[in-house]
Design an enzyme around this catalytic site. Structure first.
Site, PDB file in Angstrom:
ATOM      1  N   HIS A   1     -11.989   2.032   5.902  1.00  0.00           N
ATOM      2  CA  HIS A   1     -11.530   1.282   4.730  1.00  0.00           C
ATOM      3  C   HIS A   1     -11.053  -0.122   5.126  1.00  0.00           C
ATOM      4  CE1 HIS A   1      -9.427   1.080   0.706  1.00  0.00           C
ATOM      5  NE2 HIS A   1      -8.728   0.176   1.374  1.00  0.00           N
ATOM      6  N   GLU A   2     -10.144  -0.177   6.081  1.00  0.00           N
ATOM      7  CA  GLU A   2      -9.603  -1.475   6.495  1.00  0.00           C
ATOM      8  C   GLU A   2     -10.694  -2.342   7.119  1.00  0.00           C
ATOM      9  OE1 GLU A   2      -6.959  -2.314   5.252  1.00  0.00           O
ATOM     10  OE2 GLU A   2      -6.186  -0.332   4.749  1.00  0.00           O
TER      11      GLU A   2
HETATM   12 ZN   LIG Z   1      -7.781  -1.447   0.432  1.00  0.00          ZN
END
Ligand SMILES: [Zn+2]
Length: 719
Positions: free
Chosen positions: A511-512
């Site tokens: 995600h990051e």
């Molecule tokens: Zn996010």
């Protein structure tokens, strides 16, 4: 709890919304421009006052000391004030270059200092840093107000804006002009002086109320003591929760008993595991009644005041409701669009929740017990079913996800999709030894950006995970300035062996990294339109779409390998992970949607609210047909996202982005997991464009059509 602030994209300097749009504008406190001997010395010693002589201009962390920040911030403000004065004093007629671009380019030193300071204050802080943050906050906010409320400056911006059709500007210029103009207008620059005063009064009242709201929630959550004295009452609870409760009891001078506060990390596992039904009910009642107990921390009156003030402010600025005001800046564009989506999802979610309720009730009945599933039973029986049906052992899963193997997997994914390669810069300055710094290269060898990765938990780091930047991408005289991007996580530190991640953490890493690509691949002219400077309901598309690859069997077999034997993750384990993906999603989606709709209920009001908070909430839930066994993920009196955070009329954003990433990922499923043509389109139309084009236009350019909700419903098992 489900999608939380954990996978947070962090906006680093978010003191006021206007401040963001102006990109760190404004004022000065100690206006003394004269330099004493002291300051002369300072100028030669302070690393912020010269260009960083480091690889790619990475901040020179090794020579930046705490004592450098305050003087660098003050000097940064002084310079920006001079730059603004120069714009307003210019005798030439206002033009795009001499006003809009000049404003955009002002404050370079201040931006530099603040990005280093705030980034480190989150990733590696100490008491001195926190003190500096507190001390400087009023001055920085006054500085920003001085720019936002500068009437001469706004007059010039407005003149340019009014001539925009005749200025021969391209789309990116127009977008910047629009952003700067709206930043002022939405801040009240168009109002009469009298109304400006009213607005200032409303803003200041609102800021006090939201601070009070948050303080009350914190007190109601952390100061509350749910005391258990009999060991038998702990039956079913995991050992780590029991130790935390014993620890808390010690802190509160109640050694020998177990104390639970009302925070999610204590209450949710309690509800999930505690066998004692009566205790589950008691703690649940206290939990859902936070801020509404008629004590000094009661939030009901505060909410009423805030809802009324927000509606008044929207009306003053010429909007139908607070939601209309907020959503003008979003991808959704209007409350109608938001409601359309939420209503579309509601029926499948509640239907699925009803089926889950059935399963839970069957289990109760099979045990020969005679009660209806209540809210305090939901998590407990869900956990029982999870164990029975899926039997997944987190410890076993972790062995296939050592942090460094996951990182290599993500690098591989970036290479397969975008041709990127990562090479560690061994002589890069670092703020902590855990930081790894990479140069990111294109397939043709060109360096596209710098990426810092700071993975492991430590006491000086804030909780959660986020992406941020030390330098945003922009162009100077047509030449691309490469961005310096950072991702920060709180994964377990490697001790005897490697850091092993649970699957939630694996997804967080992907995600990051998706946010990081948005920052790294940005290719625009103006930094305030670069990378992640997009509406909050669009910003999670690049991050959430990356999570999909993490659990694709074809890709799992490439990166998930046993930390000792190197064996590829077995198919049976992959299947278990996949099955778990749709489990309990009716409940999770329903409680989320109920909260999102509650947010809209308060903020779509077109007239001052006359009913009390409880009545509004109850009516909204009744109209929806929410079932008794489920309550909104946040009830009004502890809904900090909308009454203390920046998410009023915005809590829907998570699922709006969810529609986009699920629909977007289908473009790969329909072709191939690493399809080049699809990846190129995603890169060109989403990752490179930042905020230079309307997000829906970008999405349609990538996907060939508008997004549809079916893939999200399918992913969550709601269809
Ligand atoms: Zn996010």
């Amino acid at each position: 709890m489900g999608q939380s602030l954990k996978k947070n994209f962090k906006i680093i300097y978010s003191m006021t919304p206007l401040l963001n749009t102006l990109l760190l504008s404004s004022a000065l406190l100690l206006g003394t421009a004269c330099s004493s001997d002291n300051q002369q010395e300072e100028i030669t010693m302070n690393p912020f006052f010269s260009t960083f002589d480091t690889p790619y201009g990475i901040p020179n962390f090794e020579s930046i000391k705490e004592e450098h920040y305050v003087s660098a911030m003050r000097e940064g403000m002084r310079i920006q004030k001079e730059e603004i004065d120069e714009i307003t004093r210019n005798s030439a007629a206002p033009s795009f270059e001499n006003t809009i671009v000049a404003l955009e380019n002002s404050g370079e030193l201040l931006n530099q200092v603040l990005s280093v300071f705030y980034n480190l204050n989150s990733a590696h802080t100490n008491e001195t840093m926190q003190q500096i943050a507190q001390e400087m906050a009023p001055d920085l906010s006054a500085h920003s107000d001085d720019i936002a409320l500068n009437a001469v400056l706004f007059d010039r911006v407005k003149k340019v804006y009014e001539q925009s059709a005749t200025l021969n500007l391209d789309t990116e210029d127009l977008r910047l002009l629009d952003k700067k103009y709206k930043g002022f207008a939405r801040g009240g620059a168009l109002l009469s002086d009298k109304d400006k005063d009213v607005l200032r009064e409303i803003n200041s009242e609102l800021s006090v109320l939201s601070l009070q709201f948050q303080e009350n929630v914190m007190k109601e959550t952390n100061e509350f003591e749910f005391v258990v004295t009999k060991e038998a009452d702990l039956a079913g609870l995991p050992t780590d929760l029991i130790s935390s409760a014993a620890e808390l009891a010690k802190e509160k001078g109640k050694t020998g008993s177990w104390v639970f506060n009302l925070s999610n990390p204590m209450v949710l596992p309690f509800l999930q595991y505690a066998e004692n039904r009566m205790l589950r009910e008691q703690i649940w009642q206290e939990y859902q009644n936070r801020g509404s107990k008629g004590n000094k921390n009661d939030n009901n009156q505060l909410i009423t005041k805030m809802v009324i003030l927000r509606q008044k402010k929207a009306a003053l600025l010429g909007y139908d409701s607070h939601a209309h005001f907020v959503l003008e800046e979003s991808m959704a564009g209007s409350p109608d669009e938001v409601m359309h989506l939420l209503n579309q999802l509601w029926t499948p979610a509640i239907n699925s929740a009803n089926q889950e309720l059935n399963d839970l009730q069957n289990m109760v009945n099979a045990e020969g017990k005679n009660f209806q599933i209540a809210p305090w039973d939901w998590r407990y029986y869900t956990e029982r079913i999870r164990k029975e049906k899926y039997n997944i052992d987190e410890q076993e899963v972790k062995q296939y996800f050592p942090a460094m193997a996951v990182q290599q997997g993500i690098f591989l994914l970036c290479e397969k999709l975008y041709g990127l390669t990562f090479k560690e810069i061994t002589d890069a300055p670092k703020y902590h030894e855990d930081v790894q710094t990479y140069e990111v290269r294109e397939a043709n060898g060109e360096v596209t950006g710098v990426l810092m990765i700071d993975l492991y938990v430590r006491p000086s780091k804030s909780g959660g995970a986020w992406m941020t930047s030390y330098r945003e991408q922009k162009k100077v005289k047509g030449k691309r300035v490469i961005p310096i991007i950072s991702i920060v996580c709180n994964f377990p530190k490697p001790l005897d062996g490697p850091s092993l991640l649970n699957f939630d953490e694996v997804e967080t890493f992907f995600h990051e990294f998706g946010h990081a690509l948005h920052g790294l691949l940005s290719d625009v002219r103006y930094q305030s339109l670069a990378g992640t400077n997009v509406p909050t309901d669009f910003v999670e598309l690049p991050s959430q779409i990356m999570e999909h690859w993490a659990s694709e069997p074809e890709f799992l077999r490439m990166y998930a390998k046993h930390y000792k034997t190197g064996a590829v993750i077995p198919d049976a384990l992959i299947q278990k992970l996949l099955n778990l993906g749709t489990f309990d999603q009716g409940f999770a989606t329903t409680e989320y949607l109920a909260a999102a709709l509650l947010d809209m209920e308060f903020h779509m009001l077109t007239e001052p609210m006359r009913e009390d908070v409880h009545t509004v909430e109850l009516r909204a839930m009744k109209r929806l047909g929410l079932i008794d066994a489920i309550i909104p993920r946040y009830k009004s009196t502890y809904f900090s996202h909308i009454f203390a955070g920046g998410y009023s009329s915005g809590y829907y954003s998570y699922i709006w982005s969810g529609v986009l990433d699920n629909d977007g990922f289908q473009a790969f499923k329909e072709t191939a997991l690493f399809d080049q043509a699809t990846a190129n389109k995603f890169r060109t139309f989403v990752l490179e464009k930042g905020g230079t084009i309307d997000p829906m236009e970008l999405y349609v350019a990538f996907r060939g059509r508008k997004p549809v909700v079916e893939p999200l419903l399918k992913k969550r098992g709601l269809k």
